[in-house]
Design a protein around this motif. Structure first.
Motif, mmCIF file in Angstrom:
data_model
loop_
_atom_site.group_PDB
_atom_site.id
_atom_site.type_symbol
_atom_site.label_atom_id
_atom_site.label_comp_id
_atom_site.label_asym_id
_atom_site.label_seq_id
_atom_site.Cartn_x
_atom_site.Cartn_y
_atom_site.Cartn_z
ATOM 1 N N ASP A 93 0.682 -1.104 -0.092
ATOM 2 C CA ASP A 93 -0.132 -0.013 0.135
ATOM 3 C C ASP A 93 0.891 1.137 0.081
ATOM 4 O OD1 ASP A 93 -2.171 -1.355 0.086
ATOM 5 O OD2 ASP A 93 -2.518 -1.615 2.267
ATOM 6 N N GLU A 94 1.988 1.098 0.743
ATOM 7 C CA GLU A 94 2.904 2.344 0.765
ATOM 8 C C GLU A 94 3.419 2.561 -0.625
ATOM 9 O OE1 GLU A 94 6.225 3.940 3.933
ATOM 10 O OE2 GLU A 94 6.292 1.834 3.187
ATOM 11 N N LEU A 95 3.784 1.489 -1.318
ATOM 12 C CA LEU A 95 4.273 2.051 -2.714
ATOM 13 C C LEU A 95 3.121 2.777 -3.673
ATOM 14 C CD1 LEU A 95 6.405 1.964 -4.974
ATOM 15 C CD2 LEU A 95 5.955 -0.443 -5.335
ATOM 16 N N ALA A 96 2.036 2.033 -3.581
ATOM 17 C CA ALA A 96 0.737 2.158 -4.468
ATOM 18 C C ALA A 96 0.700 3.766 -4.092
ATOM 19 C CB ALA A 96 -0.330 1.384 -4.243
ATOM 20 N N ALA A 97 0.636 3.949 -2.864
ATOM 21 C CA ALA A 97 0.131 5.548 -2.526
ATOM 22 C C ALA A 97 1.260 6.530 -3.055
ATOM 23 C CB ALA A 97 0.144 5.682 -1.192
ATOM 24 N N LEU A 98 2.760 6.254 -2.800
ATOM 25 C CA LEU A 98 3.649 7.049 -3.492
ATOM 26 C C LEU A 98 3.512 7.224 -5.220
ATOM 27 C CD1 LEU A 98 5.909 8.773 -3.329
ATOM 28 C CD2 LEU A 98 7.637 6.727 -3.015
ATOM 29 N N ILE A 99 3.212 6.118 -5.717
ATOM 30 C CA ILE A 99 3.301 6.189 -7.094
ATOM 31 C C ILE A 99 1.906 6.982 -7.624
ATOM 32 C CG2 ILE A 99 2.665 4.727 -9.233
ATOM 33 C CD1 ILE A 99 5.372 4.364 -8.119
ATOM 34 N N ARG A 100 0.725 6.999 -6.856
ATOM 35 C CA ARG A 100 -0.258 7.589 -7.225
ATOM 36 C C ARG A 100 0.163 9.185 -6.857
ATOM 37 N NH1 ARG A 100 -3.347 3.419 -5.386
ATOM 38 N NH2 ARG A 100 -3.259 3.979 -3.261
#
Length: 613
Positions: free
Chosen positions: A543-550
């Motif tokens: 989830d941390e990576l997904a949030a940053l990519i967004r």
């Protein structure tokens, strides 16, 4: 300047082994009968492109284009003109250069100068012998030993001792055939206040020969050994002879080769600082002959290296000297940096008490002069009142006027804002304001500040135009994120905004090396394979990576980016890597890394110019 016979150049050329000459600067490998290749000493490279022809005694670099003959090579590496290169090589190879016919007056002046140079050199040799063999010099040897200085290093600088008798040098020199007038003109003899007979000018002192760039002794600096001796330091008189304090950089003849190779010269205040640094393995150190650098000395330092690191005492006098040095260097293509010395300690003290590694670490942590100037202004200013803050802003405007768009600019704006307890937007507006004819300050556009948060820095944003920064305001990193992490994320956002160029950059970098933040490393690896559509198939278990990519996609989509803008951020990443490597490097690796840093700074300047065009 003498005019030498036409055959002088060929005599010197024939005597010089060009391969040995070049090998002192870079390792060469034979490629053909008279052909050699090596790494270029004039620019940073990993694959050899520097070609040397041993028979023709010429060189050419296929990488940077630098080329010439053996005299050109000396001019470039030693910072001298052609005549200086000719004389330097002739000195090294014992060749006497014959002067063309000259008028009698000029010939007599040249002969008189040569006599004084010979007298000064003989005297330096005599002082050196007295230091190591004289019974009277016990106290001098103890003083130098207590400073942690070895005999071997002191002999490199020809350090000596002047006997306390009134006429030792005077009588010795007369026996060698020198006249009283020559001793007086060389600054070795003086008359008493009553105008009586001549006697030795230097007595009972440690003697430091002061040499020109060719190593010829022009005078002496003499250090007292007891509080009763006044003054503490006594130099050869400038009223006559060859010595002019403001034109000499102490130790330049020994430091020149190392400074040219590293692209950096370190400036200290005292003789023993230079000796101690050389003993510690820092061979590119010189001294300013006092705290005030002159224009002639700045010119000489610029010949030695493009970057000057000021390692002056941290007291008020030393810091004032740094400000004067910046004024003298203004307008020259010379980068000034400041070595952060501990208060009340000079380089020799640091080497003696903390060791050579501690001093090398301080040198590696040097900061741009403008940062030193901003920090000093804020430290000395009265920041408790609005009036004091206004005075600090006024004092800082000239410093910020020299700053182009850069991470450094953003960091310093943020520093001012923090110390003055105002917003970064207000700090920027005030620092780049100019005073009108009515005394009112009017805002002017600050240089674009891409910096760590990616803001465009082109003025005050309107209420519906927040500056970027992954949600941060101007001059600030995202909440809970340090500036280095924010810089790395801004680079990734720009890669998304310009996927063709960004993809090439991402393919070239090593996430483990270029990113200090673990989440940023994961983002870089994800974007390397998904840059065309970064939001597709985001990992469900991160989830941390997904949030940053967004966030990065949103940020990148809101930007108008050029390839030059992205190039600036890529070079910033490379510079950060080199700075971290320098901080951890062993002694033998630092010179190569320092050269790499100089190349990257030049690339950064060029990229910034392209981005602002």
């Amino acid at each position: 300047m003498p005019r030498y016979r036409d055959d002088a150049k060929e005599k010197v050329r024939d005597a010089v082994d060009f391969v040995s000459l070049v090998s002192a600067k870079t390792e060469l490998r034979r490629t053909s009968g008279s052909g050699f290749m090596g790494l270029c000493p004039f620019h940073d490279e990993r694959t050899p492109s520097f070609s040397v022809d041993a028979a023709k005694k010429v060189f050419h670099c296929f990488g940077c284009g630098e080329q010439g003959d053996l005299f050109s090579f000396i001019e470039l590496t030693e910072g001298v003109d052609f005549v200086g290169a000719l004389e330097l090589l002739a000195d090294r190879h014992g060749i006497e250069l014959e002067v063309e016919d000259e008028d009698p007056a000029a010939a007599e002046r040249r002969r008189a100068r040569d006599r004084l140079l010979e007298l000064l050199d003989r005297t330096a040799t005599f002082y050196e012998r007295m230091l190591w063999e004289g019974r009277e010099a016990v106290r001098a040897r103890k003083y130098l030993a207590d400073r942690g200085l070895s005999e071997a290093t002191l002999r490199e600088f020809r350090v000596g001792y002047a006997p306390s008798r009134w006429d030792t040098v005077f009588l010795q020199s007369q026996k060698a055939g020198f006249q009283a007038r020559e001793l007086y003109d060389a600054g070795l003899a003086t008359r008493g206040r009553d105008g009586g007979r001549l006697h030795d000018y230097f007595r009972g002192r440690v003697m430091f020969p002061l040499c020109d760039v060719r190593g010829r002794v022009l005078g002496f600096g003499a250090r007292a050994l007891s509080p009763e001796q006044r003054p503490k330091y006594l130099n050869t008189s400038e009223k006559r002879g060859l010595f002019h304090k403001g034109s000499i950089v102490y130790g330049a003849h020994l430091a020149r080769a190392s400074a040219a190779k590293a692209g950096v010269v370190i400036v200290c205040e005292g003789y023993t600082d230079v000796v101690a640094l050389r003993q510690a393995g820092v061979a590119n150190a010189v001294a300013s002959m006092g705290t005030a650098l002159t224009e002639e000395q700045i010119v000489e330092l610029g010949r030695m290296a493009p970057t000057v690191q000021l390692a002056l005492d941290a007291d008020d006098a030393g810091q004032d000297a740094m400000l004067r040095a910046a004024r003298v260097a203004a307008g020259r293509r010379l980068e000034l940096r400041v070595v952060p010395l501990p208060a009340g300690r000079d380089p020799a003290d640091v080497v003696l008490t903390d060791g050579a590694d501690a001093m090398r670490s301080l040198v590696a942590r040097s900061v741009p002069f403008v940062r030193f100037r901003v920090e000093r202004t804020l430290a000395l200013g009265d920041l408790t009142s609005a009036e004091g803050k206004d005075r600090a802003i006024e004092a800082l405007r000239p410093a910020f006027a020299t700053l182009g768009a850069s991470v450094l600019q953003e960091e310093l704006v943020a520093m001012v804002a923090d110390r003055l307890d105002i917003s970064a937007e207000l700090a920027r507006r005030l620092l780049y304001a100019r005073s009108g004819g009515d005394g009112e300050s009017r805002p002017v556009a600050a240089p674009a500040g891409r910096g760590v948060n990616g803001g465009d820095g082109d003025g005050d944003p309107g209420p519906e135009e927040p500056r970027g920064g992954l949600g941060a305001g101007a001059g600030r990193s995202p909440r809970g994120v340090d500036r280095r992490t924010a810089t790395e994320r801004w680079f990734l956002a720009l890669c998304i905004a310009l996927p063709d160029t960004g993809g090439a950059h991402l393919a070239d970098i090593d996430p483990e090396k270029h990113f200090t933040d673990a989440l940023n490393r994961r983002a870089a690896l994800w974007l390397r394979d998904h840059l065309a559509s970064p939001l597709d198939d985001l990992p469900p278990d991160d989830d941390e990576l997904a949030a940053l990519i967004r966030e990065l996609v949103a940020r990148g989509g809101a930007q108008t980016v050029t390839a030059a803008t992205l190039d600036v951020e890529r070079v910033q990443l490379e510079l950060a890597v080199v700075e971290r490597q320098i901080a951890r490097a062993e002694t033998g690796q630092r010179e190569e890394l320092a050269r790499r840093r100089i190349v990257l700074r030049a690339e950064l300047d060029a990229a910034m110019e392209r981005s602002l065009a």
